[in-house]
Design a protein around this motif. Structure first.
Motif, short mmCIF file in Angstrom:
data_model
loop_
_atom_site.label_atom_id
_atom_site.label_comp_id
_atom_site.label_asym_id
_atom_site.label_seq_id
_atom_site.Cartn_x
_atom_site.Cartn_y
_atom_site.Cartn_z
N PHE A 131 0.84 -1.30 0.11
CA PHE A 131 0.14 -0.10 -0.08
C PHE A 131 0.90 1.17 -0.15
CE2 PHE A 131 -2.45 -3.39 1.56
CZ PHE A 131 -3.72 -3.26 1.09
N LEU A 132 0.97 2.03 -1.16
CA LEU A 132 1.70 3.24 -1.21
C LEU A 132 0.73 4.15 -1.68
CD1 LEU A 132 4.75 1.58 -3.49
CD2 LEU A 132 4.47 1.94 -1.27
N ASN A 133 -0.42 4.26 -1.37
CA ASN A 133 -1.54 5.20 -2.03
C ASN A 133 -1.46 6.43 -1.16
OD1 ASN A 133 -2.65 3.20 -0.20
ND2 ASN A 133 -4.21 4.54 0.21
N ASP A 134 -1.65 7.64 -1.72
CA ASP A 134 -1.70 8.90 -1.19
C ASP A 134 -0.35 9.30 -0.68
OD1 ASP A 134 -2.88 11.27 -0.13
OD2 ASP A 134 -3.64 10.47 1.74
N ASN A 135 0.48 9.41 -1.37
CA ASN A 135 1.89 10.05 -1.27
C ASN A 135 2.11 10.82 -2.52
OD1 ASN A 135 3.51 8.77 0.98
ND2 ASN A 135 2.25 7.05 0.16
N GLU A 136 3.44 11.22 -2.71
CA GLU A 136 3.67 12.16 -3.73
C GLU A 136 4.85 11.41 -4.83
OE1 GLU A 136 5.49 15.14 -1.58
OE2 GLU A 136 3.65 15.63 -0.30
N LEU A 137 4.59 10.02 -5.05
CA LEU A 137 5.39 9.24 -5.75
C LEU A 137 5.05 9.45 -7.29
CD1 LEU A 137 4.77 6.05 -3.68
CD2 LEU A 137 6.97 7.57 -3.72
N THR A 138 6.17 9.14 -8.04
CA THR A 138 6.16 9.59 -9.49
C THR A 138 6.70 8.62 -10.30
OG1 THR A 138 8.08 10.73 -9.35
CG2 THR A 138 6.40 12.08 -8.95
N GLY A 139 6.51 8.31 -11.59
CA GLY A 139 6.95 7.64 -12.52
C GLY A 139 6.29 6.33 -12.50
N PRO A 140 6.85 5.40 -13.41
CA PRO A 140 6.20 4.06 -13.59
C PRO A 140 6.70 3.04 -12.36
CG PRO A 140 7.98 4.24 -15.25
CD PRO A 140 7.91 5.62 -14.17
N ILE A 141 5.85 2.07 -12.29
CA ILE A 141 6.05 1.09 -11.21
C ILE A 141 7.30 0.32 -12.01
CG2 ILE A 141 5.22 -0.99 -10.22
CD1 ILE A 141 3.92 1.39 -9.26
N PRO A 142 8.35 -0.08 -11.30
CA PRO A 142 9.50 -0.37 -11.96
C PRO A 142 9.34 -2.08 -12.37
CG PRO A 142 9.97 -0.69 -9.67
CD PRO A 142 8.76 0.41 -9.76
N HIS A 143 9.81 -2.41 -13.44
CA HIS A 143 9.58 -3.91 -13.95
C HIS A 143 10.03 -4.96 -13.04
CE1 HIS A 143 10.42 -7.33 -16.77
NE2 HIS A 143 9.46 -6.50 -17.39
N ALA A 144 10.83 -4.94 -12.21
CA ALA A 144 11.35 -5.55 -11.35
C ALA A 144 10.13 -6.10 -10.24
CB ALA A 144 12.49 -4.80 -10.44
N LEU A 145 9.12 -5.36 -10.20
CA LEU A 145 8.26 -5.81 -9.19
C LEU A 145 7.41 -6.91 -9.77
CD1 LEU A 145 9.01 -3.30 -7.61
CD2 LEU A 145 6.42 -2.82 -7.35
N LEU A 146 7.60 -7.28 -10.99
CA LEU A 146 7.00 -8.30 -11.85
C LEU A 146 7.32 -9.85 -11.08
CD1 LEU A 146 7.08 -7.57 -15.48
CD2 LEU A 146 5.05 -7.46 -14.27
N ARG A 147 8.52 -9.88 -10.20
CA ARG A 147 8.92 -10.85 -9.65
C ARG A 147 8.22 -11.19 -8.20
NH1 ARG A 147 14.33 -8.21 -10.25
NH2 ARG A 147 14.50 -8.17 -8.12
N LEU A 148 7.34 -9.97 -7.72
CA LEU A 148 6.67 -10.54 -6.63
C LEU A 148 5.55 -11.24 -6.93
CD1 LEU A 148 6.38 -6.77 -5.14
CD2 LEU A 148 8.08 -8.83 -4.54
N GLU A 149 5.71 -12.50 -6.99
CA GLU A 149 4.56 -13.49 -7.47
C GLU A 149 3.80 -13.69 -6.47
OE1 GLU A 149 6.99 -17.07 -8.59
OE2 GLU A 149 7.69 -15.89 -10.50
N GLN A 150 3.96 -13.34 -5.09
CA GLN A 150 3.06 -13.65 -3.99
C GLN A 150 2.16 -12.45 -4.12
OE1 GLN A 150 2.92 -16.68 -2.59
NE2 GLN A 150 5.06 -17.13 -3.88
N LEU A 151 2.37 -11.44 -4.44
CA LEU A 151 1.52 -10.18 -4.65
C LEU A 151 0.05 -10.61 -4.72
CD1 LEU A 151 2.10 -7.31 -3.48
CD2 LEU A 151 2.36 -6.64 -5.80
#
Length: 610
Positions: A131-151
């Motif tokens: 849960f990263l909602n309601d912040n000031e984050l920018t840019g695309p979700i990194p490709h590396a997060l595809l490795r989070l198979e349990q998400l």
């Protein structure tokens, strides 16, 4: 206990007093089991402004990490949950989170975290909720997060541009999540293409395969995208497009190539395109035109491949006002609220528009304008009123195009440094009702074309250097109510045609340089209330016909070379309040007895006469 700025003070095993400096971990005491995740947590604390967190109890102490605020551990003491939502975290998301291999739940919502999501998060391979909602984050979700198979749950909504790439890999990954909240990186581009499809009659295109469906944008006909799904190429030559290109095309931030060659398109190329790094633009075989403003032309000239129509667009009102701003030192104006913004022109300081957005009034008096008016101002064809009084830094001459403002009804240029002669083209402004050129440095003769302004009700040419005879054509101004020409250098007599100005209420020619006799025709001015003819070189008698000015209240004839007796007729003016005759040595004889019958008369001055 907690000290200033989150510093910690206490006793180890009740024996030795120890102080931990702000942001520095207190080393665990002897016999204390140290969690292998402690170092990562300390790094997270330091990277996100831990001392200023809203809640940071036990952090950096020798308490077990499972007792630190927001931290939960498994049976082996490894961190499995980290919940720091709504806790005033600042900075970026620490890469150290990836050093928590057993982490399953990460809650960082509603903080002030900014920047990009670090790929190192993917090292927390057991994570199932993020849960990263309601912040000031920018840019695309990194490709590396595809490795989070349990998400299974991922919420990144309400950030400053954080998005999930719109490509096949992420689409497949996202379909396996039970919860995915947040935009994809092509969401804005998709809406732009939908508007483009509508504006160019997409239903009639020769080929619209994939358009408006659920397919990735890269599968829409004529569209190429980058790795995160943003449109980079729009290639639709000879495809049956018609209509105009929408301004929203400029929202395709990654667009580098646009080809609409050979389509039935017309209108303006969108000004918004100048915000894009386009390297290749083609629109030959259409009726599209290129805006002529400097910003667009410089942008177009820098493009590597440009195949256009060679058609120049007429200037828009926004372009014309932008040119006015740039050529008259807009950055130094006293008031320039909203100028050069994307707000409607009617919200720019001093600008009024009609329902259709056309500029009808421009009022910038005493505002520090400098330089000369640009010729493009003559293209404001709906302009009714122009008020630039008090901008002495504006200089002349007025451009020839200025006199094409055929709808202009009010022109106020008092204390503007025009200089030079008044252009005879002033006669083209036939809608004028008010013309105010007081103290503008005008010289030379008054052009006879002034008589073409048949709608004129007020004319002020005072305090200039006008010379020569007053043209008789001024008598054509049948609707004139106010005529002010004081402090000039005219010569010759007053034209008898002034008597034709039947609506005149004020005639002021004080110290204007006129000579000769007072025209008897002034007696025709039955609505005149004030007559200023003092301090000139007028000669001869006061015409008895002035008694026809039935509404006159004030007459100023002092400081001339008038002669002869006071005419009987002036004693019959029922509303006369003041009459000044002093300084006319040639006036002589007795005053008419009927002057005593004028009940309104309060001032009669005749010093220096006989």
């Amino acid at each position: 206990m907690a000290g200033k700025r989150g510093c910690w003070r206490g006793l180890i095993h009740g024996l030795l007093a120890v102080t931990a400096a702000c942001g520095e971990p207190l080393e665990p005491g002897p016999g204390t089991e140290v969690s292998p995740d402690r170092g990562a947590l300390v790094a997270i604390y330091n990277a996100t402004g831990g001392p200023d967190w809203q809640r940071n109890s036990n952090w950096l102490t020798d308490a077990p990490v499972g007792e630190w605020h927001g931290v939960s551990v498994d049976q082996d003491g490894r961190v499995e949950r980290l919940v720091l939502s709504t806790n005033q975290l600042t900075g970026g998301i620490p890469a150290a989170i990836g050093r928590l291999p057993r982490l399953r739940f990460l809650g960082l919502a509603s903080n002030h975290l900014g920047g990009a999501v670090p790929p190192a998060l993917a090292s927390a391979v057991e994570m199932d909720s993020l849960f990263l909602n309601d912040n000031e984050l920018t840019g695309p979700i990194p490709h590396a997060l595809l490795r989070l198979e349990q998400l299974s749950a991922f919420d990144f909504s309400d950030n400053e541009g954080l998005c999930v790439p719109a490509n096949a890999a992420f689409r497949e990954w996202g379909s396996g999540l039970s919860r995915l909240d947040g935009p994809d990186c092509a969401e804005g581009d998709t809406e732009v293409l939908r508007l483009f499809h509508r504006a160019t009659d997409g239903a009639a295109w020769a080929n619209s395969n994939g358009w408006l469906g659920d397919a990735l944008l890269s599968d829409w006909f004529g569209v190429d995208t980058d790795s995160i799904g943003r449109v980079t190429v729009l290639d639709l030559p000879e495809n049956g497009l018609s209509g105009t290109l929408p301004e929203s095309l400029g929202d395709l931030a990654a667009l580098t190539r646009l080809d609409v060659t050979g389509n039935d398109l017309d209108g303006r190329l969108p000004q918004s395109l100048t915000e894009l790094a386009i390297r290749d633009i083609r629109y030959s075989g259409t009726r599209l035109c290129a805006p002529q403003n400097g910003v667009f032309q410089r942008w177009l000239g820098a493009i590597g491949t440009h195949e256009g129509t060679g058609i120049a667009c007429p200037f828009s009102a926004r372009e014309i006002l932008t040119i006015l701003y740039e050529t008259t030192g807009g950055e130094g104006w006293d008031v320039d609220d909203n100028w050069l913004t994307d707000l409607p022109l009617g919200q720019w300081a001093g600008v009024d528009t009609d329902r259709d957005g056309r500029v009808i009034r421009l009022s910038l008096p005493f505002n520090g304008l400098l330089g000369t008016l640009p010729p493009e101002i003559g293209l404001l064809s709906s302009l009714h009123s122009l008020d630039l009084r008090g901008n002495w830094g504006l200089t002349g001459p007025l451009p020839d195009e200025f006199f094409e403002l055929g709808s202009l009804e009010s022109l106020r240029l008092t204390r503007v440094g025009l200089g030079g002669p008044l252009n005879p083209a002033i006669g083209h402004l036939t809608s004028l009702e008010e013309l105010e050129l007081n103290s503008t440095g005008l010289g030379g003769p008054l052009p006879p074309e002034i008589g073409n302004l048949a709608q004129l009700e007020a004319l002020d040419l005072s305090a200039n250097d006008l010379v020569g005879r007053i043209p008789p054509e001024i008598g054509k101004l049948a609707r004139l109510e106010v005529l002010e020409m004081w402090y000039n250098d005219f010569s010759g007599s007053m034209p008898a045609e002034l008597g034709n100005l039947a609506e005149l209420e004020l005639l002021d020619m004080e110290a204007s340089g006129v000579t000769g006799s007072i025209p008897a025709t002034l007696g025709n001015l039955r609505k005149l209330k004030t007559l200023w003819l003092n301090d000139n070189e007028l000669t001869g008698p006061i015409p008895a016909e002035l008694g026809g000015m039935a509404r006159v209240q004030r007459i100023f004839l002092h400081g001339n070379k008038l002669e002869g007796p006071f005419p009987e007729g002036l004693g019959e003016l029922p509303e006369l309040e003041e009459i000044w005759l002093g300084g006319n040595a040639g006036l002589s004889g007795p005053l008419p007895l009927d002057l005593a019958e004028l009940g309104a008369l309060s001032t009669f001055k005749a010093g220096g006469t006989d």
